[in-house]
Design a protein around this motif. Sequence first.
Motif, mmCIF file in Angstrom:
data_model
loop_
_atom_site.group_PDB
_atom_site.id
_atom_site.type_symbol
_atom_site.label_atom_id
_atom_site.label_comp_id
_atom_site.label_asym_id
_atom_site.label_seq_id
_atom_site.Cartn_x
_atom_site.Cartn_y
_atom_site.Cartn_z
ATOM 1 N N LEU A 78 0.865 -1.226 0.134
ATOM 2 C CA LEU A 78 0.024 0.055 0.155
ATOM 3 C C LEU A 78 0.947 1.302 -0.014
ATOM 4 N N ALA B 135 -2.897 5.552 6.848
ATOM 5 C CA ALA B 135 -2.587 4.245 6.185
ATOM 6 C C ALA B 135 -2.155 3.346 7.096
ATOM 7 N N ARG B 136 -1.376 3.662 8.250
ATOM 8 C CA ARG B 136 -0.774 2.841 9.248
ATOM 9 C C ARG B 136 -1.762 2.380 10.434
ATOM 10 N N ALA C 276 -4.065 -0.309 8.415
ATOM 11 C CA ALA C 276 -3.341 -1.453 7.833
ATOM 12 C C ALA C 276 -3.715 -2.720 8.556
ATOM 13 N N GLU D 8 -5.218 -6.213 7.083
ATOM 14 C CA GLU D 8 -4.582 -7.469 7.231
ATOM 15 C C GLU D 8 -5.762 -8.511 7.740
ATOM 16 N N VAL E 243 -0.100 -6.295 5.032
ATOM 17 C CA VAL E 243 -0.225 -5.101 4.077
ATOM 18 C C VAL E 243 0.670 -4.264 4.499
ATOM 19 N N VAL F 178 2.851 -0.748 4.288
ATOM 20 C CA VAL F 178 2.901 0.533 3.789
ATOM 21 C C VAL F 178 4.463 1.203 3.397
#
Length: 337
Positions: free
Chosen positions: A52, A66-67, A70, A74, A81, A83
């Motif tokens: 990603l 995003a973090r 994630a 998953e 996943v 980043v």
Amino acid sequence: MKKLWSSLMMMTLSVGMLVGCGGTDTTTPAAGSSEPKQEAKKDEFPNKPITLTVSFKAGGGTDLGARILAPYLEKELGVPVVVENKPGAGGWTGYSELLRSKADGYTIGYVNTPGLITGYLNPTANRKENLDSFDYIANHVVDAGVIAVKADENRFSTIEELIEYAKKNKVTATTNGVGTGNHFVSLQLNGEFGTQINPVHMEGTGEAITAVMGGHVDILVAKVGEVVQPQKDGQIKVLAVTMNERVPQLPDVPTLKETVGEVENYSIRGIAAPKGIDPQVMEKLQSAFEKALKDPEHIKKMEEMGLNVAFYKGEDFKQLLKKEESTVLEYKSLIGW
């Protein structure tokens, strides 16, 4: 008789060899063989980690979101996943790399507006890409813009007073670069209300807040997540949110629509894939993203960081971007494009 016995022995050995070979997996190449392994079937997706990409430096709003997301992805996808940050060129280093990736669902990435859109509408960039260059999975965040002033500002204490003052007097407002969402706020206000707001381009929000607090710039234009703490600390006062609905982090701050008129400005952060992804793979990705994005724990964590989740899937996500594109097209001439 001797010849018959020899023939029977040969037949027995042949059958034994065939039986022994019958237990071998004929689809697996022998050791050292150059024969390629069979590709995983589409209905087995995913069977390896998914990358990603985030087209900005680590620690920013997109990276943070995003973090946070994630682990929930998953859980739904059953694979890691990862980043990866791909900063540069206002996001276009990462966007370009995403478009060059194989459209197999294993490399997907964030696309952010208005930078994505201004990046291809800017005539000096000479880019051929546009919104049709991607396949869209889901939107993650809609980050509302805000208009703020220093806490002890005495010329205007409400958004109505600011607009009236700026109609008669020239004022300055921060932006984080030409053609950015924050820049377009000033252009939109000037176009809608006849204000005289001159943009002052800066490197980041930290510099912008310092400039406003020091009285060097009149108005701070930023995003919700960037002003919650400075307002709590008494450094600035947020006058308005540039969306049609109030946000949970600033429940007492009115919208422009409530006060002076319907002007919207926000940053969109969603996930796309290279064009041509298999429909079955896309369906699995969209289903996983929907479940992950709507997870109450995920939403709560995002809100605590000043990020508001706004799920739009596929074509609805693209239409949200189209609306943003129309706003940029409306005001691009004011930038000199």
